[in-house]
Design an enzyme around this catalytic site. Structure first.
Site, mmCIF file in Angstrom:
data_model
loop_
_atom_site.group_PDB
_atom_site.id
_atom_site.type_symbol
_atom_site.label_atom_id
_atom_site.label_comp_id
_atom_site.label_asym_id
_atom_site.label_seq_id
_atom_site.Cartn_x
_atom_site.Cartn_y
_atom_site.Cartn_z
ATOM 1 N N GLY A 12 0.915 -1.246 0.178
ATOM 2 C CA GLY A 12 -0.094 -0.122 -0.059
ATOM 3 C C GLY A 12 0.883 1.129 -0.103
ATOM 4 O O GLY A 12 2.143 1.355 -0.165
ATOM 5 N N GLN A 13 0.274 2.423 -0.018
ATOM 6 C CA GLN A 13 0.981 3.790 -0.195
ATOM 7 C C GLN A 13 1.913 3.987 1.023
ATOM 8 O O GLN A 13 2.992 4.368 0.791
ATOM 9 C CB GLN A 13 -0.196 4.588 0.104
ATOM 10 C CG GLN A 13 0.187 6.042 -0.253
ATOM 11 C CD GLN A 13 -0.436 7.281 0.352
ATOM 12 O OE1 GLN A 13 -1.630 7.155 1.056
ATOM 13 N NE2 GLN A 13 -0.263 8.554 -0.052
ATOM 14 N N TYR A 143 -14.958 4.295 8.552
ATOM 15 C CA TYR A 143 -13.300 4.235 8.736
ATOM 16 C C TYR A 143 -12.932 4.662 10.045
ATOM 17 O O TYR A 143 -12.244 4.271 10.766
ATOM 18 C CB TYR A 143 -12.673 4.985 7.469
ATOM 19 C CG TYR A 143 -11.323 5.259 7.790
ATOM 20 C CD1 TYR A 143 -10.368 3.888 7.621
ATOM 21 C CD2 TYR A 143 -10.830 6.472 7.688
ATOM 22 C CE1 TYR A 143 -8.925 4.319 7.781
ATOM 23 C CE2 TYR A 143 -9.371 6.702 7.590
ATOM 24 C CZ TYR A 143 -8.546 5.474 7.590
ATOM 25 O OH TYR A 143 -7.162 5.855 7.420
ATOM 26 N N LYS A 147 -11.281 3.272 13.434
ATOM 27 C CA LYS A 147 -9.973 3.822 13.837
ATOM 28 C C LYS A 147 -10.114 4.166 15.377
ATOM 29 O O LYS A 147 -9.201 3.933 16.113
ATOM 30 C CB LYS A 147 -9.426 5.140 13.195
ATOM 31 C CG LYS A 147 -9.022 4.667 11.582
ATOM 32 C CD LYS A 147 -7.853 3.801 11.920
ATOM 33 C CE LYS A 147 -7.229 3.175 10.388
ATOM 34 N NZ LYS A 147 -6.167 2.263 10.619
#
Ligand code: AKB
Length: 315
Positions: A12-13, A143, A147
């Site tokens: 991933g990034q 999301y 989190k």
């Protein structure tokens, strides 16, 4: 003791740049990259790589045993925009992967855990400017809810089981090596690519939507500093606020226009506007500064210069 590291979500990034930097520091053979597929073939070929589903506890356990892992960086997650489309999958991935890794740390199979949180833990009721470390947190996205729940679990495992877990609330991250996927802050990367390729960009957020952002080099440096800090200097075991730079699409477009004078931007806000509107505009990161010496290095001008030169723009 030199750690033996497993990065879950390495393609991933953040994961891809983190993997390469950790390999520079600790040696290629001590950093095992893993992901559900080899979506970044260059990274997969650059050192040890395992195919690993972050929601599969057995697979993670076998990989930890096979390589004698001490530290896990759990970077696999579904980001804000995609998570709104697939709430169940997002909850499953974001929460269960965390439980698996925290359980392995509780059971002393591994020593240290890094887990990324996000500015998405804040919500519409949070003070927007210089958002403090401790404040109203009522996230309104799937999301953000995952989190915030994850942060509470990290602190719980630290307090009740002595798990050495460390975490950062990342702002939107800007990088040129690997594209992000499914975030609300992704516009701040797409814009550079489109500016170079087409000379114009249609932005999915409106001109004045100011969000906290950070250049990837800063984020990687922060992550590694936090993981290398002495355990007793880390007073926050939920997740640290971290600040880089705050800007809106209009301001970003102006810095690009200094390098590409003909660049034009138009605005067509979509469902991501509502997500962005629920997040802070700037972050107070004083605990990270005082407890483990954090200081951001890149401002918006420097980020734009780095992005354009690395994406091979020449005026
Ligand atoms: C996203 O936009 O979802 C992420 C984040 C701020 O955590 N970049």
């Amino acid at each position: 003791m030199t750690p033996k590291i497993l990065i879950i979500g390495a393609c991933g990034q953040i994961g891809s740049e983190l993997t390469l930097t950790l390999r520079d520091i600790y040696g290629t053979s001590r950093v095992i990259a893993s992901d559900i597929r080899k979506s970044n073939p260059e990274l997969a070929a650059s050192g040890p790589f395992e195919i690993l589903d972050a929601t599969d506890k057995e697979q993670i356990g076998s990989c930890i045993d096979k390589h004698g892992i001490t530290d896990v960086y759990l970077m696999a997650a579904m980001l804000s925009a995609t998570a709104e489309k697939y709430p169940d999958k997002a909850w499953d991935l974001n929460m269960n992967s965390l439980f698996h890794v925290l359980d392995f740390a509780r059971d002393k199979k591994i020593k240290k855990v890094f887990w990324p949180s996000s500015i998405a833990v804040f919500g519409p009721g949070t003070p927007k400017e210089q958002t403090p470390q401790q404040t109203i947190m009522e996230p309104s996205t799937v999301y953000g809810i995952s989190k915030l729940a994850g942060e509470r679990w990290c602190e719980y495992y630290y307090k009740n089981y002595g798990v050495d877990v460390r975490s950062i609330r990342y702002p939107g991250l800007i990088s040129w090596k690997t594209s992000p996927g499914g975030g609300t802050t992704d516009y701040a990367i797409d814009i550079y690519h489109q500016a170079i390729e087409k000379g114009s960009y249609e932005c999915f957020l409106d001109e004045n939507t100011t969000l906290p952002m950070m250049y990837m080099d800063d984020a990687i440096r922060a992550t590694i500093s936090l993981m290398q800090a002495e355990s007793n200097s880390i007073k926050i075991r939920s997740s640290y606020n971290l600040s880089g730079v705050s800007f809106n699409p209009g301001e970003l477009a102006k810095t690009i226009q200094k390098h590409i004078p003909g660049f034009s931007i138009s605005y067509k806000p979509d469902f991501r506007q509502k997500i962005a509107d629920s997040w802070p505009g700037s972050i107070d990161d004083s605990p990270a500064r005082t407890q483990w010496g954090w200081k951001a290095g890149f401002d918006l001008e420097a980020i734009t210069e780095e992005m354009l030169s690395n994406l091979n723009f020449s005026s």
